[in-house]
Design a protein around this motif. Structure first.
Motif, mmCIF file in Angstrom:
data_model
loop_
_atom_site.group_PDB
_atom_site.id
_atom_site.type_symbol
_atom_site.label_atom_id
_atom_site.label_comp_id
_atom_site.label_asym_id
_atom_site.label_seq_id
_atom_site.Cartn_x
_atom_site.Cartn_y
_atom_site.Cartn_z
ATOM 1 N N VAL A 170 -10.003 -10.045 -15.677
ATOM 2 C CA VAL A 170 -10.257 -10.100 -17.120
ATOM 3 C C VAL A 170 -9.664 -8.872 -17.813
ATOM 4 O O VAL A 170 -9.102 -8.977 -18.914
ATOM 5 C CB VAL A 170 -11.773 -10.201 -17.394
ATOM 6 N N GLN A 171 -9.755 -7.717 -17.168
ATOM 7 C CA GLN A 171 -9.175 -6.502 -17.735
ATOM 8 C C GLN A 171 -7.663 -6.612 -17.848
ATOM 9 O O GLN A 171 -7.070 -6.241 -18.871
ATOM 10 C CB GLN A 171 -9.537 -5.298 -16.866
ATOM 11 N N ALA A 172 -7.029 -7.139 -16.801
ATOM 12 C CA ALA A 172 -5.577 -7.320 -16.838
ATOM 13 C C ALA A 172 -5.178 -8.322 -17.911
ATOM 14 O O ALA A 172 -4.147 -8.165 -18.579
ATOM 15 C CB ALA A 172 -5.076 -7.772 -15.467
ATOM 16 N N LEU A 173 -5.991 -9.344 -18.099
ATOM 17 C CA LEU A 173 -5.721 -10.339 -19.135
ATOM 18 C C LEU A 173 -5.854 -9.727 -20.523
ATOM 19 O O LEU A 173 -5.125 -10.096 -21.452
ATOM 20 C CB LEU A 173 -6.689 -11.514 -18.978
ATOM 21 N N GLN B 154 0.801 -1.216 0.000
ATOM 22 C CA GLN B 154 0.000 0.000 0.000
ATOM 23 C C GLN B 154 0.842 1.278 0.000
ATOM 24 O O GLN B 154 0.403 2.304 -0.516
ATOM 25 C CB GLN B 154 -0.920 0.002 1.223
ATOM 26 N N LEU B 155 2.034 1.210 0.569
ATOM 27 C CA LEU B 155 2.826 2.426 0.762
ATOM 28 C C LEU B 155 4.148 2.434 0.011
ATOM 29 O O LEU B 155 4.757 3.492 -0.162
ATOM 30 C CB LEU B 155 3.117 2.625 2.259
ATOM 31 N N GLY B 156 4.626 1.280 -0.406
ATOM 32 C CA GLY B 156 5.972 1.186 -0.948
ATOM 33 C C GLY B 156 6.094 1.626 -2.396
ATOM 34 O O GLY B 156 5.108 1.851 -3.101
ATOM 35 N N ASN B 157 7.336 1.716 -2.864
ATOM 36 C CA ASN B 157 7.587 2.018 -4.272
ATOM 37 C C ASN B 157 7.375 0.752 -5.104
ATOM 38 O O ASN B 157 7.226 -0.338 -4.547
ATOM 39 C CB ASN B 157 8.999 2.581 -4.453
ATOM 40 N N PRO B 158 7.336 0.858 -6.437
ATOM 41 C CA PRO B 158 7.046 -0.319 -7.271
ATOM 42 C C PRO B 158 7.939 -1.519 -6.992
ATOM 43 O O PRO B 158 7.470 -2.660 -6.940
ATOM 44 C CB PRO B 158 7.229 0.206 -8.697
ATOM 45 N N SER B 159 9.233 -1.290 -6.828
ATOM 46 C CA SER B 159 10.151 -2.399 -6.570
ATOM 47 C C SER B 159 9.812 -3.100 -5.260
ATOM 48 O O SER B 159 9.782 -4.340 -5.184
ATOM 49 C CB SER B 159 11.589 -1.886 -6.535
ATOM 50 N N SER C 63 0.591 0.151 -14.954
ATOM 51 C CA SER C 63 1.806 0.959 -15.102
ATOM 52 C C SER C 63 3.061 0.193 -14.704
ATOM 53 O O SER C 63 4.161 0.546 -15.126
ATOM 54 C CB SER C 63 1.699 2.227 -14.247
ATOM 55 N N PHE C 64 2.894 -0.839 -13.879
ATOM 56 C CA PHE C 64 4.054 -1.567 -13.359
ATOM 57 C C PHE C 64 3.848 -3.076 -13.572
ATOM 58 O O PHE C 64 3.345 -3.783 -12.694
ATOM 59 C CB PHE C 64 4.251 -1.252 -11.881
ATOM 60 N N PRO C 65 4.219 -3.590 -14.752
ATOM 61 C CA PRO C 65 3.997 -5.001 -15.076
ATOM 62 C C PRO C 65 4.613 -5.971 -14.068
ATOM 63 O O PRO C 65 4.013 -7.003 -13.767
ATOM 64 C CB PRO C 65 4.646 -5.154 -16.455
ATOM 65 N N GLU C 66 5.812 -5.655 -13.573
ATOM 66 C CA GLU C 66 6.447 -6.572 -12.630
ATOM 67 C C GLU C 66 5.616 -6.708 -11.352
ATOM 68 O O GLU C 66 5.534 -7.785 -10.758
ATOM 69 C CB GLU C 66 7.861 -6.096 -12.293
ATOM 70 N N CYS C 67 5.010 -5.606 -10.928
ATOM 71 C CA CYS C 67 4.126 -5.658 -9.757
ATOM 72 C C CYS C 67 2.892 -6.496 -10.065
ATOM 73 O O CYS C 67 2.431 -7.281 -9.220
ATOM 74 C CB CYS C 67 3.710 -4.248 -9.341
ATOM 75 N N GLN C 68 2.345 -6.327 -11.261
ATOM 76 C CA GLN C 68 1.175 -7.118 -11.656
ATOM 77 C C GLN C 68 1.484 -8.617 -11.646
ATOM 78 O O GLN C 68 0.693 -9.421 -11.155
ATOM 79 C CB GLN C 68 0.712 -6.714 -13.061
ATOM 80 N N ILE C 69 2.631 -8.958 -12.185
ATOM 81 C CA ILE C 69 3.018 -10.372 -12.240
ATOM 82 C C ILE C 69 3.172 -10.937 -10.826
ATOM 83 O O ILE C 69 2.672 -12.026 -10.526
ATOM 84 C CB ILE C 69 4.327 -10.535 -13.036
ATOM 85 N N ALA C 70 3.870 -10.191 -9.962
ATOM 86 C CA ALA C 70 4.082 -10.662 -8.592
ATOM 87 C C ALA C 70 2.759 -10.793 -7.848
ATOM 88 O O ALA C 70 2.541 -11.767 -7.110
ATOM 89 C CB ALA C 70 5.014 -9.704 -7.850
ATOM 90 N N ALA C 71 1.854 -9.830 -8.026
ATOM 91 C CA ALA C 71 0.555 -9.884 -7.353
ATOM 92 C C ALA C 71 -0.274 -11.051 -7.855
ATOM 93 O O ALA C 71 -0.910 -11.769 -7.075
ATOM 94 C CB ALA C 71 -0.198 -8.572 -7.556
ATOM 95 N N SER C 72 -0.255 -11.258 -9.162
ATOM 96 C CA SER C 72 -1.015 -12.364 -9.746
ATOM 97 C C SER C 72 -0.486 -13.710 -9.267
ATOM 98 O O SER C 72 -1.250 -14.603 -8.891
ATOM 99 C CB SER C 72 -0.957 -12.282 -11.270
ATOM 100 N N VAL D 194 -2.893 -3.903 -6.743
ATOM 101 C CA VAL D 194 -1.623 -3.885 -7.474
ATOM 102 C C VAL D 194 -1.795 -4.533 -8.842
ATOM 103 O O VAL D 194 -1.241 -4.067 -9.847
ATOM 104 C CB VAL D 194 -0.533 -4.607 -6.660
ATOM 105 N N LEU D 195 -2.589 -5.603 -8.885
ATOM 106 C CA LEU D 195 -2.836 -6.291 -10.154
ATOM 107 C C LEU D 195 -3.518 -5.373 -11.168
ATOM 108 O O LEU D 195 -3.282 -5.478 -12.375
ATOM 109 C CB LEU D 195 -3.698 -7.527 -9.904
ATOM 110 N N LYS D 196 -4.345 -4.477 -10.697
ATOM 111 C CA LYS D 196 -5.076 -3.578 -11.602
ATOM 112 C C LYS D 196 -4.189 -2.504 -12.223
ATOM 113 O O LYS D 196 -4.543 -1.944 -13.255
ATOM 114 C CB LYS D 196 -6.210 -2.885 -10.831
ATOM 115 N N ASP D 197 -3.070 -2.208 -11.607
ATOM 116 C CA ASP D 197 -2.226 -1.089 -12.046
ATOM 117 C C ASP D 197 -1.305 -1.535 -13.173
ATOM 118 O O ASP D 197 -0.248 -2.128 -12.942
ATOM 119 C CB ASP D 197 -1.414 -0.555 -10.862
#
Length: 595
Positions: A259-262, A175-180, A220-229, A215-218
Motif C-alpha cells: 500500500v505504501q508503494a502504491l 540482496q547483494l547486487g547493484n540496482p541494475s 530509490s530505484f523504481p525499475e527495481c520496484q517494478i521488477a520485484a512487483s 526491493v519493492l519497498k525501496d
C-alpha cells in the motif's frame, strides 16, 4: 556404523532449527578438526586417511571463509541455501570421521585384514567424492558472495535440480547486487515462477519472497520496484494453490509495504503494484480484508479519479467535493516522472480499477469502504468514456459490489438508495451500456449488476426493465440467459414490488419474447421456466399468458426440469395451480407432476 553422536568429543551434528547460522557452521568445523587429529592416529590405510585429512582441511578452510562472509553480510544474506549446504557438509564430515575411526581401531592379520582393506578402499573413494562435493558447495557460496550473485554456475548439491541453483543465485543478487542486477534478478525470478507451480514454491521455500518485498519497498530505484512487483505477481497468480504464498506474504507484513508503494511510487511503479494487489486479492478473501484494513482504497480511488478532477467545472461536482474523503493527494497531479503520457495514465487507471474489482469480490468490508469513499461514484463516472479495458474493469467492479449488496440489505440501502448521487450515476451508466452496447463482455456485467439491485427499484420502472427485455432477442445466448436471470430477480418472491414489475414485463411484451427465447434455448430452460412460474403467480389472470400457452408450456417441461431440479416442484405446482384458476377447461388435459 556407530553414530557419531555417541562420541562425547564430537559436537552433535543434528542441525536444530533454533541454532544460529554461525552455530551451524561451527559444527562441521569442529568435526573436521577431530577428523584430522584422528587421521594421524590411524593404524591402517594411513595413506588414504592422510588424503582424507587433506581434503577435510581444505573443506575446513572453505567453511571458515564462509563464516567470515556470513559475518560480513549477516543482515542481508539469505541463510536457507547456506544451512542446506552446511547440513550436507556435516553429514559428509561425519561419514569421514566414522571411516577414519575404523582405521584407527582396525587390526587383524592375513585374509581378514586384506578383506577389510578392500572394503575400506571403496569407502575411501566414496567419502573423498563427498568431501570434494561439499567443498565445491562452499566455493560456490564464496564465489556468489564475491560476485554479488552474478555467477550462474551450479553447485554440486544442486546438480540434479538446476532451478534450485538459479533461484539461490537470483536471491543473492537481490540482496547483494547493484540496482541494475537486482532488477534483472527479480525479472528472472518472475520468469522462473511462470514456468510451473513447483518453481513458485521453490522461490518461496528458498527464501525468495522477502528479498523481493524488500526491493519493492525501496523507492530509490523504481525499475527495481517494478521488477520485484511483477515477479511477485507471477509468484501468486494463476493457480488455485497459491493461497499459501499469499498468506506467507500477509504474515510478513507485505500488505502495508504494498500500500505504501502504491501511494508513494511513480506512475510506472503504481501500475505494477496495483496489479500485485489484484493478484493477491484474487487468491484470498483474507488478503482482500487485509488490504482494506490497510486503507488501500485511498490510493486506488485517488489514482482512478486523477483525470476527473480536471473536469470539476464541467459538472463532476459530487466527486470533487468528496476528494477529501478518499484522501486525494494533490501530488498525484505533480507526478515525479517526466513521462505522464495519456497511455501511462490510462494504464494506472486500468490497474487500479482491476484492483477494486478483485478486492470487491465477495468481500463486504471492501464494498463498504469503496462505497463510503465515493469509489462507486468514481467507477460510474469512468464507464462512459473509458477505454475498453478500463471500462470492463470498472463494470466488473460495480458488478461485484452489486452482488455483495444483493445479499446485504444494509449495503444495498446505503450505497444504492435511489436518492444517492452514486446510485443514480451507476444506474444511468449501467442502463446506457444495456441500451447501446453490443459487446457481450460489457453487457453481461451491466445486466448482472442491474439484476443484483432488483430489490431496490420501486414498482414502476419501465425504463429499467424495458432495456432488459429488448435483449431477450440477443443472438448471444449468454447475454439472453443473463437477462432472464436478472428479470427473475425482479419478480421472485423476495422482491416486494414483484407484482408491479411483472405487470411492466407484460406491458412491454416480455411474455411473447420469453416464449420465443424458450423455444430456441431448450438447454437453458430452467431460468426461463422459473421466470414464467413467477409471472404466472404474480399476474396469472392476464390474457397474454393464456394466449401464449404458458400453462401448456409449464406442463410440457415440468417433468424433464423437475427430474433434474426437484427443489422447483413447489414453485411449478403453485404456478400451474394458479393458472388453472384463470384458464377454465385447460386443467382437464393436465398431466400430474408425479414427482
Amino acid at each position: 556404523m556407530k553414530s557419531l553422536n555417541s562420541n562425547s568429543n564430537i559436537p552433535n551434528s543434528k542441525l536444530e532449527d533454533e541454532k544460529s547460522l554461525k552455530e551451524e557452521l561451527l559444527i562441521p568445523i569442529l568435526m573436521a578438526d577431530q577428523v584430522m587429529k584422528m587421521a594421524q592416529e590411524a593404524k591402517s590405510s594411513k595413506l588414504e586417511c592422510h588424503e582424507l585429512a587433506t581434503k577435510v582441511e581444505i573443506l575446513c578452510e572453505s567453511l571458515r571463509c564462509v563464516v567470515r562472509a556470513v559475518e560480513a553480510n549477516h543482515k542481508s544474506l539469505n541463510d536457507i541455501p547456506i544451512r542446506r549446504m552446511v547440513r550436507e557438509v556435516s553429514k559428509n564430515v561425519e561419514k569421514t570421521f566414522t571411516l577414519v575411526r575404523r582405521c584407527k581401531k582396525q587390526g587383524g592379520i592375513g585374509v581378514l585384514k586384506h578383506m577389510l582393506t578392500m572394503r575400506c578402499n571403496g569407502d575411501f573413494r566414496k567419502v573423498c567424492n563427498l568431501l570434494e562435493s561439499s567443498n565445491g558447495d562452499m566455493l560456490w557460496l564464496l564465489n556468489i558472495f564475491e560476485s554479488k550473485g552474478t555467477d550462474l554456475s551450479i553447485p554440486p548439491i544442486a546438480c540434479n535440480d538446476p532451478i534450485l541453483a538459479l533461484v539461490w543465485t537470483y536471491i543473492y543478487t537481490l540482496q547483494l547486487g547493484n540496482p541494475s542486477d537486482r532488477a534483472e534478478a527479480a525479472t528472472e525470478l518472475g520468469s522462473i515462477a511462470k514456468i510451473n507451480v513447483r518453481n513458485k514454491f521453490i522461490i518461496m521455500e528458498e527464501g525468495g519472497v522477502l528479498p523481493l518485498l524488500k526491493v519493492l519497498k525501496d523507492s530509490s530505484f523504481p525499475e527495481c520496484q517494478i521488477a520485484a512487483s511483477n515477479a511477485l505477481v507471477n509468484i501468486v497468480s494463476d493457480d488455485d494453490d497459491q493461497q499459501r504464498i499469499v498468506r506467507f506474504l500477509i504474515s510478513n507484513l507485505a500488505v502495508p509495504a504494498i500500500v505504501q508503494a502504491l501511494s508513494d511510487g511513480v506512475f510506472r511503479v503504481r501500475v505494477s503494484v496495483a496489479n500485485l494487489v489484484s493478484a493477491m486479492a484474487d487468491q484470498d478473501l483474507l488478503a482482500r480484508e487485509e488490504f482494506i484494513l490497510a486503507n488501500v482504497t485511498k490510493p486506488l480511488v485517488s489514482l482512478l479519479s486523477i483525470d476527473n478532477v480536471i473536469d470539476a467545472r464541467n459538472g463532476i461536482h459530487s466527486l470533487v467535493l468528496n476528494m477529501s474523503e478518499v484522501g486525494y493527494d494533490g501530488s498525484i497531479c505533480r507526478e515525479r516522472e517526466a513521462d505522464q503520457s495519456p497511455e501511462l495514465r490510462n494504464d494506472v487507471k486500468v490497474s487500479c480499477a482491476k484492483a477494486l474489482w478483485k478486492l470487491s469480490k465477495g468481500c463486504l468490508l471492501a464494498c463498504k469502504k469503496i462505497t463510503e469513499t465515493k469509489g462507486l461514484l468514481c467507477l460510474a463516472k469512468i464507464i462512459e468514456s473509458a477505454s475498453d479495458k478500463l471500462k470492463l474493469n470498472c463494470l466488473m467492479a460495480v458488478m461485484e459490489i452489486a452482488a455483495v449488496a444483493e445479499s446485504n440489505a444494509a449495503l444495498r440501502r446505503n450505497a444504492f438508495r435511489s436518492t444517492a448521487p452514486a446510485a443514480k450515476e451507476v444506474l444511468d451508466k449501467l442502463l446506457k451500456v444495456v441500451r447501446e452496447e453490443s459487446d457481450s463482455k460489457f453487457l453481461i456485467p451491466a445486466i448482472k449488476s442491474i439484476g443484483s439491485l432488483a430489490k431496490n427499484f420501486p414498482g414502476k420502472v419501465p425504463h429499467v426493465i424495458g432495456p432488459l427485455i429488448s435483449h431477450l432477442r440477443n443472438r448471444d445466448l449468454n447475454v439472453a440467459r443473463e437477462i432472464v436471470v436478472a428479470l427473475e430477480k425482479f419478480v421472485c418472491d423476495d422482491n416486494y414490488n414483484r407484482v408491479d414489475h411483472s405487470k411492466i414485463i407484460l406491458e412491454l411484451d416480455g411474455i411473447p419474447k420469453l416464449m420465443r427465447w424458450l423455444q430456441v434455448n431448450d438447454h437453458q430452460q430452467v431460468h426461463g421456466l422459473k421466470l414464467l412460474c413467477y409471472l404466472a403467480i404474480n399476474v396469472g389472470n392476464s390474457k397474454v399468458l393464456e394466449q401464449e400457452h404458458v400453462l401448456i408450456s409449464l406442463e410440457k417441461f415440468a417433468h424433464s426440469v423437475l427430474a433434474q431440479n426437484p427443489d422447483l416442484k413447489e414453485l411449478f405446482g403453485k404456478a400451474i395451480d394458479h393458472l388453472t384458476l384463470f384458464q377454465p377447461g385447460v386443467h382437464y388435459y393436465r398431466q400430474p407432476l408425479g414427482l
